[in-house]
Design a protein around this motif. Structure first.
Motif, mmCIF file in Angstrom:
data_model
loop_
_atom_site.group_PDB
_atom_site.id
_atom_site.type_symbol
_atom_site.label_atom_id
_atom_site.label_comp_id
_atom_site.label_asym_id
_atom_site.label_seq_id
_atom_site.Cartn_x
_atom_site.Cartn_y
_atom_site.Cartn_z
ATOM 1 N N TYR A 108 0.824 -1.210 0.000
ATOM 2 C CA TYR A 108 0.000 0.000 0.000
ATOM 3 C C TYR A 108 0.860 1.263 0.000
ATOM 4 C CZ TYR A 108 -3.701 3.240 1.524
ATOM 5 O OH TYR A 108 -4.592 4.286 1.625
ATOM 6 N N LEU A 109 1.963 1.234 0.730
ATOM 7 C CA LEU A 109 2.822 2.415 0.889
ATOM 8 C C LEU A 109 4.041 2.394 -0.025
ATOM 9 C CD1 LEU A 109 2.751 2.459 4.799
ATOM 10 C CD2 LEU A 109 1.471 3.993 3.288
ATOM 11 N N ARG A 110 4.239 1.313 -0.739
ATOM 12 C CA ARG A 110 5.497 1.109 -1.471
ATOM 13 C C ARG A 110 5.806 2.216 -2.476
ATOM 14 N NH1 ARG A 110 5.637 -4.181 -5.018
ATOM 15 N NH2 ARG A 110 3.760 -3.100 -5.745
ATOM 16 N N ASP A 111 4.843 2.633 -3.271
ATOM 17 C CA ASP A 111 5.125 3.554 -4.371
ATOM 18 C C ASP A 111 5.263 5.013 -3.941
ATOM 19 O OD1 ASP A 111 5.128 1.439 -6.148
ATOM 20 O OD2 ASP A 111 3.006 1.685 -6.674
ATOM 21 N N ALA A 112 4.408 5.456 -3.029
ATOM 22 C CA ALA A 112 4.372 6.889 -2.707
ATOM 23 C C ALA A 112 4.568 7.195 -1.232
ATOM 24 C CB ALA A 112 3.039 7.485 -3.171
ATOM 25 N N GLY A 113 4.609 6.178 -0.393
ATOM 26 C CA GLY A 113 4.750 6.393 1.041
ATOM 27 C C GLY A 113 5.993 5.718 1.593
ATOM 28 N N GLN A 114 5.988 5.491 2.899
ATOM 29 C CA GLN A 114 7.118 4.817 3.553
ATOM 30 C C GLN A 114 6.608 4.061 4.771
ATOM 31 O OE1 GLN A 114 10.685 4.643 2.822
ATOM 32 N NE2 GLN A 114 10.191 2.988 4.244
ATOM 33 N N LEU A 115 7.028 2.807 4.891
ATOM 34 C CA LEU A 115 6.682 2.000 6.057
ATOM 35 C C LEU A 115 7.924 1.733 6.880
ATOM 36 C CD1 LEU A 115 4.715 0.307 7.749
ATOM 37 C CD2 LEU A 115 5.191 -1.628 6.223
ATOM 38 N N TYR A 116 7.866 2.096 8.157
ATOM 39 C CA TYR A 116 8.872 1.707 9.134
ATOM 40 C C TYR A 116 8.297 0.554 9.951
ATOM 41 C CZ TYR A 116 11.559 6.037 8.417
ATOM 42 O OH TYR A 116 12.311 7.054 7.872
#
Length: 255
Positions: free
Chosen positions: A79-87
């Motif tokens: 869900y966050l791969r293209d435009a976001g960031q997951l920590y």
């Protein structure tokens, strides 16, 4: 008739694909990186509704606290791969690390060292996160006496206006709260107290993960219920009929 049914099936499949393309969260929930056993629990864990309630957008920077086996990571990563960031604030699990290295969908996930008992609380650069999420972990931090430290760390990581999303097994308000939460169940008021002491404001409650069949008084605590079945085959049908735990779903905001 067969040709007509085939055409209808293909049309429905196309409509479904278009709906997922229009809603990236639905696409992430339906992504093929998810384990079959995890998908089977969607009926109890309601990932689409839960993440929608928290207001998570695909452009967000999100911290997932104590991801465990990565149940929610499987959804948040694509869900966050293209435009976001997951920590992924993890305690150093080799199994979780291996999972993050197993597929390209997890390539952008940043693992940060998180262990409240060791004072490892820099879950993300201070003031950079749009959201910090935790799913069924507060009782563990209460057990080690570190819950307030974790809520404080979440506050530090978030931007002003950022969201803290908490899902936790719910203890009825009429029953006493053990400060160590050995049953795995926690009062809503206790979670709110930790959050407010850290500086958060309660922004909303959702009953999407409620289960009125759960009496929260089982012999082995919440682990008596599925998917753990701590009593193994003893009264298994009874606990299967109850289903997974009754859970609070709370949204807090950093002013």
């Amino acid at each position: 008739m067969k040709t007509w049914l085939t055409a209808v099936t293909l049309t429905l499949a196309a409509v479904g694909a278009q709906a997922q393309a229009a809603d990236p969260l639905k696409a992430a929930v339906a992504a093929d990186n998810r384990l079959v056993g995890n998908v089977a629990r969607d009926a109890w864990r309601h990932p689409y509704e839960t993440l929608s309630f928290f207001g998570i957008k695909p452009t967000d920077t999100v911290v997932e606290l104590a991801p465990g086996g990565g149940w929610y990571t499987e959804i948040l990563a694509p869900y966050l791969r293209d435009a976001g960031q997951l920590y992924a604030a993890d305690g150093g699990s080799a199994r979780f690390k291996a999972k993050m290295e197993s597929m390209g969908v997890y390539a952008k996930v940043k693992i940060t060292a998180f262990d409240a008992n060791k004072g490892l609380l820099d879950i993300a650069p201070a003031g950079t996160a749009d959201a910090v999420l935790t799913f069924r972990n507060v009782h563990n931090w209460m057990g080690s006496g570190k819950a307030q430290d974790v809520f404080n760390a979440a506050f530090k990581a978030l931007k002003p206006g950022g969201v803290l999303g908490v899902e936790e097994h719910r203890l009825p308000a009429s029953r006493p709260q053990d400060p160590k939460a050995p049953s795995g169940y926690v009062h809503e008021a206790t979670v709110i107290k930790f959050a407010e002491a850290a500086g958060f404001k309660l922004a909303g409650r959702s009953e999407v993960n409620a289960n009125p069949k759960d009496t929260a008084d089982h012999p082995e605590g919440v682990w008596t219920l599925p998917p753990t079945y701590a009593l193994k085959d003893k009264d298994r049908a009874k606990y299967q009929a109850i289903g997974e735990s009754d859970r609070m779903t709370l949204k807090f905001v950093k002013p």
